[in-house]
Design a protein around this motif. Sequence first.
Motif, PDB file in Angstrom:
ATOM      1  N   TYR A 109     -56.225 -18.436 140.045  1.00 18.79           N
ATOM      2  CA  TYR A 109     -56.844 -18.680 138.745  1.00 18.79           C
ATOM      3  C   TYR A 109     -58.327 -18.376 138.879  1.00 18.79           C
ATOM      4  O   TYR A 109     -58.956 -18.767 139.873  1.00 18.79           O
ATOM      5  N   PRO A 110     -58.934 -17.691 137.916  1.00 21.82           N
ATOM      6  CA  PRO A 110     -60.332 -17.276 138.069  1.00 21.82           C
ATOM      7  C   PRO A 110     -61.343 -18.407 138.037  1.00 21.82           C
ATOM      8  O   PRO A 110     -62.446 -18.257 138.537  1.00 21.82           O
ATOM      9  N   LEU A 111     -60.957 -19.556 137.440  1.00 21.79           N
ATOM     10  CA  LEU A 111     -61.883 -20.680 137.321  1.00 21.79           C
ATOM     11  C   LEU A 111     -61.215 -21.950 137.814  1.00 21.79           C
ATOM     12  O   LEU A 111     -60.030 -22.190 137.545  1.00 21.79           O
ATOM     13  N   LYS A 112     -61.973 -22.809 138.475  1.00 18.19           N
ATOM     14  CA  LYS A 112     -61.381 -24.047 138.982  1.00 18.19           C
ATOM     15  C   LYS A 112     -60.993 -24.986 137.844  1.00 18.19           C
ATOM     16  O   LYS A 112     -60.020 -25.744 137.975  1.00 18.19           O
ATOM     17  N   ALA A 115     -57.553 -23.892 136.839  1.00 20.65           N
ATOM     18  CA  ALA A 115     -56.562 -24.333 137.831  1.00 20.65           C
ATOM     19  C   ALA A 115     -56.271 -25.817 137.683  1.00 20.65           C
ATOM     20  O   ALA A 115     -55.114 -26.257 137.771  1.00 20.65           O
ATOM     21  N   ASP A 140     -59.827 -25.513 145.637  1.00 21.97           N
ATOM     22  CA  ASP A 140     -60.984 -24.826 145.073  1.00 21.97           C
ATOM     23  C   ASP A 140     -62.229 -25.564 145.543  1.00 21.97           C
ATOM     24  O   ASP A 140     -62.155 -26.437 146.419  1.00 21.97           O
ATOM     25  N   THR A 161     -58.748 -20.588 143.740  1.00 21.43           N
ATOM     26  CA  THR A 161     -59.682 -19.617 143.165  1.00 21.43           C
ATOM     27  C   THR A 161     -59.916 -18.512 144.191  1.00 21.43           C
ATOM     28  O   THR A 161     -59.876 -18.761 145.403  1.00 21.43           O
ATOM     29  N   ASP A 163     -62.631 -17.275 145.050  1.00 24.78           N
ATOM     30  CA  ASP A 163     -63.845 -17.599 145.803  1.00 24.78           C
ATOM     31  C   ASP A 163     -63.525 -18.389 147.068  1.00 24.78           C
ATOM     32  O   ASP A 163     -64.036 -18.082 148.145  1.00 24.78           O
TER      33      ASP A 163
END
Length: 879
Positions: A109-112, A115, A140, A161, A163
Amino acid sequence: MYHEICRLLEGTDFHVVERFNLPGCTSRHGEIPRFLFNSRLGLHLHQKAKEENWLGALWSHQSQALEALGEGENVVVSTGTASGKSLVFRTLAFHKSLLNPDHRILVFYPLKALAADQIRGWNEMACSLGYPERSIGRIDGSIAYKEREAVLDKAKVVLMTPDVCHAWLMSRLSLPIIRKFVQSLSLVVMDEAHTFEDVFGSNFAFLIRRLIAVRNHLLHDVKGKKSLQFVAATATIENPAEHLKKLTGSNFHVVDHTMDGAEQHERVVAHVECEEGDELQVASTLHENMLEGGTSGGFITFLDSRKGVEQLALKSNNVQNSNELGNLLNQADVLPYRAGYDASDRTEIENRLKSGTLRGVVSTSALELGIDIPHLCVGLNIGVPTTRKAYRQRLGRVGRSGPGAFIVVAPRHAFDGFGTSFQEYHDMSVEPSYLYLDNRFMQFAHGRCLAMELESIGALSNTPKSVVWPRGFREMHAAARPGGRRPPEYDAIAALGGDTPHYGYPMRNVGEINFQIKLHSQADGIGDVNQLQALRECYPGATYLHLSRAYKVQAWHTSTFDSFIRVKQTTPTRSTKPRIRTWIHAGIAPVDLHENRLVRGKDGFLAECQMQITERVEGYQDSQTGRFYPYSELQQRNPNMRARTRNFRTSGVVLCLQTVWFSNASIRRILADRIRDVFLREYSISPRDIGAAGTNISVSGLEGGNQRGIYIAIYDETYGSLRLTERLYLNFNHVIGRLCTAIKSSASVTDEQLRDVTSDLQKAVMEFSDDGSIQNDNIDVPVGHEQVFTKGSIVCYQESGQMGTDVQIIQPTFMNGILMYQVELFARYGHVGGKRWVAASSLLPSAMSDQWDYAWWNREKEIYEDPPVSEVEASGLDS
């Protein structure tokens, strides 16, 4: 609420510029694929269909997507918002897990925040299938390091994420539990795949290939091993198969909107007119009417300004004084929503929205993605959305469970700038998705990461052949390996990565200081801002709006270990506006140029070089009285009321022309923006990754002096610079040719100022030398003045490429044509103080101190002296 907004659109209180209807359609259904038919998943889907009174167990696009996935294909589901895409990849994930309990599924998922929201749906499905607790895990930035390994050990499905996958998981492949997880991966899910673009998406493309390479090596002795399978979900990608192929290196089967079988409700779309600057008042009136006229459904209003979100929420709740602020989070009808809130506050807002106890929400793009709020029936957008992707996502938030309406509140001619009507804007396809896979500096960074990863798993250092790498990556990986032959141009990015490239090369365009917002009487933070946001919202003395509460900023505290901004509560009637000045410092000396890239003509030069961007808030204006409060005066009474600064280093292209028309600051600003626009369009670069300026630019010449005022600059907004503007330098004549053609045929009012100068521009550019040779002819310095640091300024002394300590300016001078400063070193940290002369090129504005300023220095008289007003571009101030 839907009926109320329709009544308002048909009345006379608001002027509707344009209106059209999006018709609804009935659902189309398909059968459960045979590979699921006799499993617990088949029974689960049949039961779900029975409960919701479906004609079939799945919508048609869900059935087709699962059929293809069951045959082992990679699939991208590119259907509308609220079309059940999550059910597709959840079903496949649990099928693989039930088929082989050792299989692990990784969901990106691009954003925590997304998520954290989506894990509820995963847990509900896991529970209905009889999975034990902790079968679904999330990792994340909000999950403590000590808890992450336990998640990998217990969970069948891990939400993550990109990241944290890049920085944490891939940097710890020497740990057995992480190797086991990667080796056991059978499926990777990419939700909201349209967000994997630009710098972030390009980094993700290399991350996914590195993950595949590590998995393939760990499985090289395993019999019957299968390729990693992918499933992606998105509502807004122009060419999903092409984009996903670039993103992962794999082919994808597409299930698109033509196969979408989800029921769609009718929606009304309209453009409501407002005067320029009156958008919030019109939106607030619409809110008031909806709250009074309807009791069912809710609304969401999108606004791209964090401060605007807070202001509109305050207007909609009619909060007049601080006594009413205490219980807003639990009792208000309308709340703001944006990044920077505490996680518990964000969750409370989401829960109230989902339960229907919150009538409306005013949000930035933070609520564009994924978070499912079915009962929202009205959406407003303040101004035209910045992209058509954003427009489609925001439109898709409303009308999920019944008829809906989406209203753009904007001036009458808002869509004219796009050369379209609202209907035409709606019908246009979304913008392309940008990936920079051929960028050699990004390739070098990921080559360094891959080299460390291969070493940690005991693999050969050669570039793995089992992965489809972007063109040129093998050469970059060879240069990035320990002992590799690295060209000097990569020294800067190699230093940025240091010994920890996974942390030195972040996935996103970040690297800024983050500040916690702390109440004067409390130790814990109420939220956070990054340095860019702080400069515009939380400058000393500002009124900072947070969760419909107003606070006055008292002080900044910046240290290596704890950076925070102290605030106290105030009345929301107080409002302030910052005054920000931006400087760009570039250089055309050999040390500043990239690969000796400087070309000249008789009227100027073009260079690709290093740059330093400096933004400084110099004071604030009281919005009610109009009075401006400069920090130069405020700090005399309160030392906390000081100017604050943001610096970042990057690279870009500088154009200088010695023509009369180029000395006009207004012309240069327009020209810089237009060159940027053409360059972005010509080379498929995201607008958010490139900046442009036509004022407050100084260039260090070959003799070391600063030449100010006659330049435009186009520069990378990305961390450490990926040299995206390199193509502009290499193809400058082509870009200018495109620009001149576009200007001559344009009807734009702003282009009228450029139309008369295009022939001079083309002629000057064509006369630039193309051999890359550096010439030593001088460029005139405006009226003999130099922009220098003021006496007493605290600046950073950078010696031999290493960041040194802060020093204090005593005086500037010129020695053999080179600008020098006499400085005083502070006696601290074991260093001996004293005075010395240093080159201006080794001094930078300090990141830890804001006690510095610029002034004009008369080169001949060697005194501080302001030049004539015409030479000083006050227009460089931004409000």
